[in-house]
Design an enzyme around this catalytic site. Structure first.
Site, short mmCIF file in Angstrom:
data_model
loop_
_atom_site.label_atom_id
_atom_site.label_comp_id
_atom_site.label_asym_id
_atom_site.label_seq_id
_atom_site.Cartn_x
_atom_site.Cartn_y
_atom_site.Cartn_z
CE LYS A 1 -1.06 -3.52 -29.32
NZ LYS A 1 -1.88 -2.52 -28.62
N GLY B 1 -17.28 0.53 -23.11
CA GLY B 1 -18.64 1.08 -23.19
C GLY B 1 -19.31 1.19 -21.83
#
Ligand code: NAD
Length: 425
Positions: free
Chosen positions: A112, A229
């Site tokens: 990361k 979502g």
């Protein structure tokens, strides 16, 4: 404690990652010295990036890349641009990527990176110079077989195009496989944009099959109506579930008879919030109310720490699939487990993005492009298999604990076995 550790040792996010590692090690019966090896990255790179600003001055930015573990393959994970990026956060996130990639069964280790910058304060030219110089500074330590970055907070396919170009110039060839989530013209996949939400929907579908008889006719509430979502809603609806509530940072809407997902996406695009969705029987609700609705399936897809010891007793869903990172606190996770609720943990439920990245990368390496429908079919096969593998092992070996504990144990165990086979432990 050596000086170098002080960079990240006291960071609370890092300490949380270490605690999760220690819990998994305890469950697996691993010795303390294994934990000592695994709790640090193999390499933490810090770079200083001087950028010529539009006003002629030079500003220096700080950036990091944490390469946590490479036992299973090249380091893999995103790069974020944010004002509060710090070594402890980057190291913790790289450790989580090691577990996520291990659990996903893909041949990657964990990495990361980040730059401490507010990208909104930079002009497009300044942002491009910063991105190119950051990647040039990392060039000796990244590569298609070494470390393969991807977008994260405030980085996107354009950033990946700059990274790809910068690295390719240094390497002297088109290194398609050095980054993923590239624009389709540069070997990326259109399917990448739907992949995390699709994956969260897939794990909800599989969990529902094993726990409540499938998704068809079941009610769903979704917190957060962004990238994850919206696509989770789209696919769950396609498979016969009824989306009864959704929300974003401004609040939510609820209709026990179901909401029109296409219309919700349009309203969100036009007005920037789902609260402007109107229709017969539609009620406005708060984000807190959404979590406590009488639904079968709950998808937290917004932010962390939303299911806590404060509201856990009021949660009525029987299946929770974590699209967001860290939406459930450890205390709430225990309570939900005791209540008989299955919580598909984030490292399993939101692995669709990185798994699609692997599909992109492996085709880049073979010199061929893939159609979107084929890519989605492959993602479905991989995530369905992974969910069921973790579910079965959880039930067989770790059923006294939440599914998350089993997921971490399986992930850490795979890395440890690879390290032992290679003679690293
Ligand atoms: P996004 O920015 O596209 O959407 C986030 C949505 O959440 C927006 O609708 C926003 O209004 C809403 N939101 C923000 N704060 C909220 C709050 N306090 N209460 C309710 N709603 C709120 O982000 P995304 O890409 O959909 O990511 C959502 C979550 O999924 C994050 O936790 C992210 O780390 C995680 N995730 C995303 C990906 C990916 O590929 N996009 C991969 C892994 C994990």
């Amino acid at each position: 404690m050596s000086e170098a550790y002080l960079l990240y040792e006291n960071d609370p996010v890092y300490q949380m990652a270490v605690k999760q590692l220690k819990d998994a090690a305890k469950l697996l019966g691993l010795p303390d010295d294994y934990v000592e090896v695994l709790r640090h990255p193999e390499r933490l790179i810090q770079v200083r990036i001087p950028v010529r600003m539009d006003d002629g001055s030079i500003k220096v930015f700080l950036g990091w890349r944490s390469q946590h573990n490479s036992a299973l393959g090249p380091y893999k994970g995103g790069i974020r641009y944010r004002e509060d990026v710090r070594p402890g956060e980057v190291v913790a996130l790289s450790m989580w990527m090691t577990w996520k990639n291990s659990l996903a069964g893909i041949p990657y280790g964990g990495g990361k990176g980040g730059i401490r910058v507010n990208p909104k304060q930079l002009s497009p030219r300044e942002l491009e110079e910063l991105s190119r110089k950051y990647f040039a500074a990392l060039a000796k330590n990244v590569g298609p077989d070494v470390d393969i970055p991807a977008p994260d907070v405030y980085t996107n396919p354009q950033t990946m195009a700059w990274y790809f170009d910068e690295y390719s110039k240094i390497a002297g060839y088109n290194a398609w496989g050095v980054v993923t989530a590239k624009p389709p013209e540069l070997g990326g996949l259109n399917a990448r944009v739907v992949s995390t939400g699709y994956g969260t929907a897939l794990t909800a579908r599989e969990a529902a099959k094993r726990w409540i008889g499938g998704v068809e006719g079941k009610t769903v509430a979704i917190q957060g109506f962004g990238n994850v979502g919206q696509y989770a809603a789209k696919y769950l609806k396609e498979w016969g579930a009824i989306i009864v509530a959704v929300s974003d940072s401004k609040g939510g809407v609820y209709n026990p008879n179901g909401l029109d997902v296409e219309k919700l996406i349009e309203v969100k695009k036009k007005t920037r919030s789902v609260i402007n969705y109107e229709g017969e029987g539609v009620k406005k609700i708060t984000n807190e109310e959404l979590l406590e609705l009488p639904v079968d399936i709950l998808i937290p897809a917004a932010t962390e720490d939303v299911i806590t010891s404060k509201n856990v007793e009021n949660i009525k869903a029987k299946v929770i699939s974590e699209g967001a990172n860290g939406p459930t606190t450890p205390e709430a996770d225990e309570v939900l487990h005791k209540k008989g609720v299955i919580v598909v943990p984030d490292i399993l439920a939101n692995a669709g993005g990185v798994t699609m990245s692997w599909i992109e990368w492996s085709h880049n390496r073979m010199g061929c492009w893939l159609e979107d429908d084929e890519a989605l079919e492959r993602l479905d096969r991989i995530m369905t298999r992974n969910f069921n593998r973790v579910f079965d092992e959880w039930q067989k070996k770790y059923s006294d604990h939440p599914m998350r504990a089993a997921a971490y144990a399986i992930a850490v165990d795979r890395v440890v076995r690879a390290m032992k086979l290679r003679g690293w432990l």
